[in-house]
Design a protein around this motif. Structure first.
Motif, PDB file in Angstrom:
ATOM      1  N   LYS A 245       0.831  -1.205   0.000  1.00 53.06           N
ATOM      2  CA  LYS A 245       0.000   0.000   0.000  1.00 53.06           C
ATOM      3  C   LYS A 245       0.870   1.262   0.000  1.00 53.06           C
ATOM      4  CE  LYS A 245      -4.435   1.281   0.805  1.00 53.06           C
ATOM      5  NZ  LYS A 245      -5.648   0.549   1.082  1.00 53.06           N
ATOM      6  N   LEU A 246       1.881   1.282   0.866  1.00 48.58           N
ATOM      7  CA  LEU A 246       2.750   2.465   0.924  1.00 48.58           C
ATOM      8  C   LEU A 246       3.559   2.614  -0.358  1.00 48.58           C
ATOM      9  CD1 LEU A 246       4.221   2.691   4.544  1.00 48.58           C
ATOM     10  CD2 LEU A 246       2.128   3.673   3.639  1.00 48.58           C
ATOM     11  N   GLN A 247       4.025   1.475  -0.893  1.00 44.92           N
ATOM     12  CA  GLN A 247       4.834   1.534  -2.117  1.00 44.92           C
ATOM     13  C   GLN A 247       4.008   1.976  -3.316  1.00 44.92           C
ATOM     14  OE1 GLN A 247       6.848  -2.368  -1.986  1.00 44.92           O
ATOM     15  NE2 GLN A 247       8.744  -1.184  -2.052  1.00 44.92           N
ATOM     16  N   ALA A 248       2.718   1.676  -3.250  1.00 40.32           N
ATOM     17  CA  ALA A 248       1.844   2.090  -4.349  1.00 40.32           C
ATOM     18  C   ALA A 248       1.564   3.589  -4.260  1.00 40.32           C
ATOM     19  CB  ALA A 248       0.541   1.302  -4.313  1.00 40.32           C
ATOM     20  N   GLY A 249       2.158   4.234  -3.244  1.00 43.21           N
ATOM     21  CA  GLY A 249       2.044   5.687  -3.156  1.00 43.21           C
ATOM     22  C   GLY A 249       0.884   6.165  -2.313  1.00 43.21           C
ATOM     23  N   ALA A 250       0.346   5.272  -1.463  1.00 42.94           N
ATOM     24  CA  ALA A 250      -0.774   5.683  -0.616  1.00 42.94           C
ATOM     25  C   ALA A 250      -0.345   6.846   0.264  1.00 42.94           C
ATOM     26  CB  ALA A 250      -1.228   4.521   0.262  1.00 42.94           C
ATOM     27  N   THR A 251      -1.108   7.885   0.277  1.00 38.67           N
ATOM     28  CA  THR A 251      -0.812   9.005   1.172  1.00 38.67           C
ATOM     29  C   THR A 251      -1.972   9.078   2.155  1.00 38.67           C
ATOM     30  OG1 THR A 251      -1.902  10.472  -0.389  1.00 38.67           O
ATOM     31  CG2 THR A 251       0.495  10.357  -0.498  1.00 38.67           C
ATOM     32  N   GLY A 252      -1.806   9.916   3.136  1.00 35.96           N
ATOM     33  CA  GLY A 252      -2.940  10.097   4.041  1.00 35.96           C
ATOM     34  C   GLY A 252      -2.898   9.221   5.273  1.00 35.96           C
ATOM     35  N   TYR A 253      -1.858   8.397   5.416  1.00 31.49           N
ATOM     36  CA  TYR A 253      -1.720   7.662   6.680  1.00 31.49           C
ATOM     37  C   TYR A 253      -0.689   8.374   7.541  1.00 31.49           C
ATOM     38  CZ  TYR A 253      -4.321   3.890   4.475  1.00 31.49           C
ATOM     39  OH  TYR A 253      -5.288   3.157   3.851  1.00 31.49           O
ATOM     40  N   ASP A 254      -1.078   8.655   8.789  1.00 32.68           N
ATOM     41  CA  ASP A 254      -0.170   9.362   9.694  1.00 32.68           C
ATOM     42  C   ASP A 254       0.581   8.420  10.621  1.00 32.68           C
ATOM     43  OD1 ASP A 254      -1.043  12.012   8.867  1.00 32.68           O
ATOM     44  OD2 ASP A 254      -2.926  11.524   9.870  1.00 32.68           O
ATOM     45  N   LEU A 255      -0.004   7.237  10.824  1.00 35.47           N
ATOM     46  CA  LEU A 255       0.621   6.291  11.760  1.00 35.47           C
ATOM     47  C   LEU A 255       0.364   4.873  11.268  1.00 35.47           C
ATOM     48  CD1 LEU A 255       2.068   6.292  14.561  1.00 35.47           C
ATOM     49  CD2 LEU A 255      -0.170   5.890  15.583  1.00 35.47           C
ATOM     50  N   ILE A 256       1.411   4.039  11.263  1.00 29.46           N
ATOM     51  CA  ILE A 256       1.276   2.651  10.815  1.00 29.46           C
ATOM     52  C   ILE A 256       1.834   1.718  11.889  1.00 29.46           C
ATOM     53  CG2 ILE A 256       1.294   3.154   8.327  1.00 29.46           C
ATOM     54  CD1 ILE A 256       4.296   2.571   8.333  1.00 29.46           C
ATOM     55  N   VAL A 257       1.535   0.419  11.767  1.00 30.13           N
ATOM     56  CA  VAL A 257       1.919  -0.527  12.823  1.00 30.13           C
ATOM     57  C   VAL A 257       2.651  -1.748  12.248  1.00 30.13           C
ATOM     58  CG1 VAL A 257       1.073  -1.676  14.922  1.00 30.13           C
ATOM     59  CG2 VAL A 257      -0.226   0.236  13.978  1.00 30.13           C
ATOM     60  N   PRO A 258       3.818  -1.548  11.660  1.00 25.42           N
ATOM     61  CA  PRO A 258       4.550  -2.672  11.071  1.00 25.42           C
ATOM     62  C   PRO A 258       5.219  -3.563  12.127  1.00 25.42           C
ATOM     63  CG  PRO A 258       5.819  -0.644  10.847  1.00 25.42           C
ATOM     64  CD  PRO A 258       4.513  -0.261  11.478  1.00 25.42           C
ATOM     65  N   SER A 259       5.380  -4.846  11.802  1.00 23.92           N
ATOM     66  CA  SER A 259       6.137  -5.739  12.679  1.00 23.92           C
ATOM     67  C   SER A 259       7.629  -5.463  12.488  1.00 23.92           C
ATOM     68  CB  SER A 259       5.847  -7.204  12.347  1.00 23.92           C
ATOM     69  OG  SER A 259       4.469  -7.461  12.467  1.00 23.92           O
ATOM     70  N   ASP A 260       8.377  -5.993  13.448  1.00 26.94           N
ATOM     71  CA  ASP A 260       9.846  -5.892  13.476  1.00 26.94           C
ATOM     72  C   ASP A 260      10.546  -5.928  12.116  1.00 26.94           C
ATOM     73  OD1 ASP A 260       9.284  -8.788  13.150  1.00 26.94           O
ATOM     74  OD2 ASP A 260       8.925  -8.714  15.293  1.00 26.94           O
ATOM     75  N   TYR A 261      10.454  -7.077  11.402  1.00 29.16           N
ATOM     76  CA  TYR A 261      11.232  -7.200  10.158  1.00 29.16           C
ATOM     77  C   TYR A 261      10.764  -6.183   9.116  1.00 29.16           C
ATOM     78  CZ  TYR A 261       7.353  -9.701   7.834  1.00 29.16           C
ATOM     79  OH  TYR A 261       6.142 -10.035   7.272  1.00 29.16           O
ATOM     80  N   MET A 262       9.481  -5.799   9.194  1.00 23.19           N
ATOM     81  CA  MET A 262       8.960  -4.832   8.228  1.00 23.19           C
ATOM     82  C   MET A 262       9.440  -3.412   8.544  1.00 23.19           C
ATOM     83  SD  MET A 262       7.513  -4.391   5.403  1.00 23.19           S
ATOM     84  CE  MET A 262       7.008  -6.067   5.026  1.00 23.19           C
ATOM     85  N   VAL A 263       9.706  -3.133   9.827  1.00 21.40           N
ATOM     86  CA  VAL A 263      10.301  -1.838  10.168  1.00 21.40           C
ATOM     87  C   VAL A 263      11.650  -1.730   9.465  1.00 21.40           C
ATOM     88  CG1 VAL A 263      11.288  -0.445  12.038  1.00 21.40           C
ATOM     89  CG2 VAL A 263       9.115  -1.624  12.387  1.00 21.40           C
ATOM     90  N   ALA A 264      12.449  -2.802   9.550  1.00 21.97           N
ATOM     91  CA  ALA A 264      13.777  -2.798   8.918  1.00 21.97           C
ATOM     92  C   ALA A 264      13.651  -2.549   7.409  1.00 21.97           C
ATOM     93  CB  ALA A 264      14.490  -4.119   9.194  1.00 21.97           C
TER      94      ALA A 264
END
Ligand code: N2P
Length: 355
Positions: A74-93
């Motif tokens: 979603k973020l890579q597709a250029g989604a804007t408008g999200y102020d806060l996300i909740v990724p897991s550990d490996y996805m933060v990296a």
């Protein structure tokens, strides 16, 4: 004397105005009217959003995702408008590497001091430059304790033809490439972070064979399927099963003897956020001791907030399947960014799902 006094006053006024900068708003940043949170489903007590709105006048609007990979796409597709996300550990990296998340300004997050040292400075985000731990938990097997004669203490209950066949049409799996592949890898005695193509191919075959018994790939409502009697057994995340068990006591959860995945989910701010300051104010709010406890008392996941402990239901703190003992912890693995092998996981997952 009088003259000197007013000259000092004027000077002081000039100093104060200079410190305020050109905004003339007293140097304070302003909160936005809305905060858009992109979260996992049922991962926060909705009252927390309304409490925050009540106190700060910021309306929180939540949208949900089902996997780290969906969030990234979603973020890579250029989604804007999200102020806060909740990724897991490996996805933060992965998101740091891809320059998708902002460095946090800890002046706005003083409550970070409440986080347990064990969760600070994690390998996926040294120094917590980009992320604050939110909740942690494990991935294992949920089951109907009324229907099963014994606890399904092995991944064999989901993958071994003899053990799994009795649950044909009554079995669910997480709709998640790393989690599904991870469980199959564990069943085969490999690491959940394997990058060995032969091992990954074996895991893929295990998951293809399993399709015959699986009735749902579901990461949002797997606990409800179990509670409703639609499935007897499934792969899932600890807290969701325990939360469902409050109303459906036949629902139970076990970490298989081969071990499984342990994870930490985190709060992070996408580069495209419209108000980083508002997101940081919300993170700081979530880190209050009582609010941290309110999250865990709702989700039944572990809290990385040490100061929250005294407000968390003892039933949760004392549950060994939520806070596992050391010998179980030793068998759990965190998912890591597998780098180039991510493409193999993605391809195999597509092959499994479309086979
Ligand atoms: C909450 C899902 C937990 C997130 N429904 C798993 N990382």
């Amino acid at each position: 004397m009088k003259k000197l006094f007013s000259a000092t006053m004027v000077l002081a006024l000039i100093v104060v105005l200079a410190a305020c900068g050109s905004t003339g708003d007293g140097g304070k940043q302003e909160l936005a009217k809305e905060l858009h949170v992109y979260n996992w489903s049922e991962y926060i007590d909705p009252e927390i959003y309304s409490d925050f709105e009540q106190e700060f006048g910021v309306k929180v609007i939540e949208d949900t995702f089902s996997s780290n990979e969906d969030l990234l796409a979603k973020l890579q597709a250029g989604a804007t408008g999200y102020d806060l996300i909740v990724p897991s550990d490996y996805m933060v990296a992965i998101m740091i590497e891809l320059d998708l998340v902002s460095e946090l300004n800890y002046d706005n997050i003083p409550n970070f001091k409440n986080i347990d040292d064990l969760f600070k400075d994690p390998p996926y985000d040294p120094g917590n430059k980009y992320s604050v731990p939110y909740q942690w938990g494990t991935t294992g097997i949920g089951y109907n304790a009324d229907e099963l004669d014994e606890p399904p203490d092995s991944w064999g209950y989901l993958f071994d033809p003899e053990m799994a066949a009795p649950f044909a049409g009554k079995m669910s799996m997480l709709n998640d490439s790393r989690e599904a592949m991870g469980a199959a890898l564990k069943y085969l005695g490999y690491s959940v972070n394997s990058t060995n193509e032969q091992e990954l191919e074996e895991a893929k075959q295990v998951l293809i064979r399993q399709k015959e018994w699986v009735s749902a790939y579901d990461s949002d409502g797997f606990e409800d399927l179990l509670a409703a009697g639609e499935v007897m057994i499934g792969q899932g995340w600890s807290g969701d099963y325990f939360a469902a068990a409050e109303d459906a006591p036949q629902v139970w959860y076990i970490i298989p003897m081969e071990g499984g995945v342990i994870w930490t989910d985190n709060l992070a701010i996408p580069k495209t956020a419209s108000s980083q300051y508002t997101a940081e104010a919300f993170i700081n709010y979530l880190l209050r001791p009582e609010v941290g406890a309110k999250i865990t008392n709702y989700t039944w996941y572990g809290s990385p907030n040490k100061a929250s402990s005294e407000f968390i239901d003892p039933e949760i703190l004392e549950e060994p399947a939520i806070y596992p003992p050391a010998e179980v912890m030793a068998k759990l693995e965190f998912l890591h960014d597998v780098g180039e092998a991510t493409a193999i996981y993605d391809r195999m997952w597509t092959e499994i799902k479309t086979e």
